[in-house]
Design a protein around this motif. Structure first.
Motif, PDB file in Angstrom:
ATOM      1  N   GLY A  47      72.898  94.600  36.327  1.00 45.84           N
ATOM      2  CA  GLY A  47      72.003  95.640  37.238  1.00 45.84           C
ATOM      3  C   GLY A  47      71.289  94.757  37.353  1.00 45.84           C
ATOM      4  O   GLY A  47      70.710  94.703  39.056  1.00 45.84           O
ATOM      5  N   ASN A  48      69.757  94.048  36.864  1.00 45.72           N
ATOM      6  CA  ASN A  48      69.111  93.535  36.908  1.00 45.72           C
ATOM      7  C   ASN A  48      68.825  91.995  36.488  1.00 45.72           C
ATOM      8  O   ASN A  48      69.394  92.337  35.240  1.00 45.72           O
ATOM      9  CB  ASN A  48      67.824  93.889  37.802  1.00 45.72           C
ATOM     10  CG  ASN A  48      66.802  93.841  36.287  1.00 45.72           C
ATOM     11  OD1 ASN A  48      67.862  95.358  35.076  1.00 45.72           O
ATOM     12  ND2 ASN A  48      66.268  93.868  35.926  1.00 45.72           N
ATOM     13  N   PRO A  49      68.532  90.932  36.130  1.00 40.02           N
ATOM     14  CA  PRO A  49      67.823  90.009  35.489  1.00 40.02           C
ATOM     15  C   PRO A  49      66.956  90.226  34.734  1.00 40.02           C
ATOM     16  O   PRO A  49      65.743  90.575  34.894  1.00 40.02           O
ATOM     17  CB  PRO A  49      67.174  88.997  36.379  1.00 40.02           C
ATOM     18  CG  PRO A  49      67.464  89.116  38.109  1.00 40.02           C
ATOM     19  CD  PRO A  49      67.587  90.321  37.688  1.00 40.02           C
ATOM     20  N   GLY A  50      66.956  89.630  33.632  1.00 34.43           N
ATOM     21  CA  GLY A  50      66.232  89.907  32.141  1.00 34.43           C
ATOM     22  C   GLY A  50      65.089  88.657  33.201  1.00 34.43           C
ATOM     23  O   GLY A  50      65.137  87.886  33.433  1.00 34.43           O
ATOM     24  N   LEU A  51      64.349  88.531  32.004  1.00 41.43           N
ATOM     25  CA  LEU A  51      63.300  87.382  31.734  1.00 41.43           C
ATOM     26  C   LEU A  51      63.120  86.161  30.292  1.00 41.43           C
ATOM     27  O   LEU A  51      63.558  87.194  29.802  1.00 41.43           O
ATOM     28  CB  LEU A  51      62.141  88.112  31.991  1.00 41.43           C
ATOM     29  CG  LEU A  51      61.396  88.273  33.581  1.00 41.43           C
ATOM     30  CD1 LEU A  51      59.359  89.275  33.469  1.00 41.43           C
ATOM     31  CD2 LEU A  51      61.410  87.677  34.758  1.00 41.43           C
ATOM     32  N   ALA A  52      62.882  85.730  30.732  1.00 40.75           N
ATOM     33  CA  ALA A  52      62.540  84.750  29.590  1.00 40.75           C
ATOM     34  C   ALA A  52      62.100  84.593  28.158  1.00 40.75           C
ATOM     35  O   ALA A  52      61.114  85.519  28.722  1.00 40.75           O
ATOM     36  CB  ALA A  52      62.377  82.944  29.762  1.00 40.75           C
ATOM     37  N   HIS A  53      63.106  85.185  27.282  1.00 36.05           N
ATOM     38  CA  HIS A  53      62.361  84.844  26.022  1.00 36.05           C
ATOM     39  C   HIS A  53      62.697  84.001  25.300  1.00 36.05           C
ATOM     40  O   HIS A  53      62.229  83.497  24.252  1.00 36.05           O
ATOM     41  CB  HIS A  53      63.609  86.492  25.647  1.00 36.05           C
ATOM     42  CG  HIS A  53      64.943  86.391  25.340  1.00 36.05           C
ATOM     43  ND1 HIS A  53      65.629  86.372  26.491  1.00 36.05           N
ATOM     44  CD2 HIS A  53      65.451  86.500  24.493  1.00 36.05           C
ATOM     45  CE1 HIS A  53      66.443  86.546  26.714  1.00 36.05           C
ATOM     46  NE2 HIS A  53      67.028  86.221  25.615  1.00 36.05           N
TER      47      HIS A  53
ATOM     48  N   ASN B 239      73.235  90.232  40.883  1.00 35.91           N
ATOM     49  CA  ASN B 239      72.706  90.657  40.480  1.00 35.91           C
ATOM     50  C   ASN B 239      72.713  92.326  41.345  1.00 35.91           C
ATOM     51  O   ASN B 239      72.331  92.176  42.588  1.00 35.91           O
ATOM     52  CB  ASN B 239      71.656  90.872  40.359  1.00 35.91           C
ATOM     53  CG  ASN B 239      70.840  89.929  38.209  1.00 35.91           C
ATOM     54  OD1 ASN B 239      71.805  90.387  37.603  1.00 35.91           O
ATOM     55  ND2 ASN B 239      71.169  88.853  38.309  1.00 35.91           N
ATOM     56  N   LEU B 240      72.257  93.940  41.404  1.00 36.33           N
ATOM     57  CA  LEU B 240      72.096  94.738  42.314  1.00 36.33           C
ATOM     58  C   LEU B 240      71.107  94.639  42.454  1.00 36.33           C
ATOM     59  O   LEU B 240      71.030  94.836  43.448  1.00 36.33           O
ATOM     60  CB  LEU B 240      72.610  96.156  41.192  1.00 36.33           C
ATOM     61  CG  LEU B 240      73.731  96.168  40.957  1.00 36.33           C
ATOM     62  CD1 LEU B 240      74.015  97.312  40.298  1.00 36.33           C
ATOM     63  CD2 LEU B 240      75.180  96.041  42.484  1.00 36.33           C
ATOM     64  N   VAL B 241      69.541  94.457  41.542  1.00 34.58           N
ATOM     65  CA  VAL B 241      68.293  94.283  41.904  1.00 34.58           C
ATOM     66  C   VAL B 241      68.500  93.496  41.545  1.00 34.58           C
ATOM     67  O   VAL B 241      68.357  92.544  40.481  1.00 34.58           O
ATOM     68  CB  VAL B 241      67.561  95.305  41.439  1.00 34.58           C
ATOM     69  CG1 VAL B 241      66.058  95.157  41.129  1.00 34.58           C
ATOM     70  CG2 VAL B 241      68.173  96.929  41.552  1.00 34.58           C
ATOM     71  N   LYS B 242      67.439  92.208  42.593  1.00 34.94           N
ATOM     72  CA  LYS B 242      67.205  90.536  42.467  1.00 34.94           C
ATOM     73  C   LYS B 242      66.293  90.336  41.381  1.00 34.94           C
ATOM     74  O   LYS B 242      65.703  89.148  41.129  1.00 34.94           O
ATOM     75  CB  LYS B 242      67.451  90.074  43.627  1.00 34.94           C
ATOM     76  CG  LYS B 242      68.170  90.578  44.798  1.00 34.94           C
ATOM     77  CD  LYS B 242      69.762  90.103  44.344  1.00 34.94           C
ATOM     78  CE  LYS B 242      70.893  90.660  45.527  1.00 34.94           C
ATOM     79  NZ  LYS B 242      71.879  90.943  44.970  1.00 34.94           N
ATOM     80  N   CYS B 243      65.517  91.441  41.484  1.00 30.88           N
ATOM     81  CA  CYS B 243      63.980  90.686  40.501  1.00 30.88           C
ATOM     82  C   CYS B 243      64.334  91.247  39.549  1.00 30.88           C
ATOM     83  O   CYS B 243      64.771  92.131  39.165  1.00 30.88           O
ATOM     84  CB  CYS B 243      62.786  91.832  41.533  1.00 30.88           C
ATOM     85  SG  CYS B 243      62.469  91.290  42.673  1.00 30.88           S
ATOM     86  N   GLY B 244      63.754  90.213  38.464  1.00 27.83           N
ATOM     87  CA  GLY B 244      64.028  90.191  36.772  1.00 27.83           C
ATOM     88  C   GLY B 244      62.388  90.874  36.212  1.00 27.83           C
ATOM     89  O   GLY B 244      61.235  90.693  36.556  1.00 27.83           O
TER      90      GLY B 244
END
Length: 229
Positions: free
Chosen positions: A62-68, A131-136
């Motif tokens: 769907g779209n990237p998650g951000l680092a955790h 990913n469908l959407v590129k921004c995390g």
């Protein structure tokens, strides 16, 4: 990857990395936040991946998650640095990114991580990850439609970037990171019915083997293997 595909993929990657809609999407995403909700969107679009021996299997998120975790933070910093160079037209940065991403993806949550590759028995260099959407974002999980509902982000990213990439890749097999992504692709008028499709089931009550059961037939079909029991 043949030279023609690589050249076309680089041009799409450059447009993604230099996306002129980033500020507008960011404003829409923050504008949708409910009172007290923590929201964040990455300052740089995340890259898609095409393996060096890509041959028709695309995993779609769907779209990237951000680092955790620490390793995610380090990997994200490196990818975003390369994305900035790609935005400026640096072909060598694109080559470096495609070489680096399989190592980074080994630490992602599912399907393309080391465990997912072992369970499904596929070669990461023979697939693409899109990913469908590129921004995390934070939140980075859940239904993509709900996350971006009320904004133009999903449709804009699809029309500007993702549709063109999938048209270039012409997948024969699609493995959705979550089942709702199949519904999203249908809603975006992507001809999913013409492609062998499966999905990773993220239901928490399932074992890992059960979560991958709905994905295995796509991998088996892609490799011409007898369907796993």
């Amino acid at each position: 990857m043949d030279a023609e595909l690589k050249s076309a993929a680089f041009e799409i990657a450059r447009r993604v990395a230099a996306c002129p809609h980033s500020n507008g999407c960011r404003a829409e995403f923050y504008g949708k936040a409910r009172s007290g909700e923590q929201r964040h969107i990455a300052p740089v679009p995340s890259p898609d991946f095409i393996g060096s021996r890509y041959s028709g299997l695309v995993i779609i998120g769907g779209n990237p998650g951000l680092a955790h975790h620490d390793i995610h933070h380090a990997n994200d910093r490196h990818m975003f640095d390369l994305q900035r160079k790609i935005a400026a037209g640096d072909q060598a940065a694109f080559d470096e990114l495609l070489e680096f991403m399989p190592r980074s993806m080994a630490h992602w949550p599912q399907v393309v991580d080391s465990d997912g590759r072992q369970r499904l028995q596929y070669d990461i260099e023979e697939i693409a990850y899109v990913n469908l959407v590129k921004c995390g974002t934070i939140p980075g999980k859940g239904n993509t439609h709900s996350l971006f509902n009320g904004t133009g982000i999903l449709n804009r990213c699809w029309e500007q970037h993702t549709r063109q990439l999938l048209e270039l890749l012409r997948p024969t097999h699609v493995l959705a990171l979550w089942k709702p992504i199949v519904t999203l692709l249908e809603g975006l008028d992507y001809p999913i019915q013409e492609i062998e499709v499966g999905y990773h089931n993220g239901a928490r009550q399932l074992t890992k083997d059960e979560r991958y059961a709905t994905a295995r037939h796509v991998i088996d079909s892609f490799y011409g293997r007898a369907t796993s029991s």
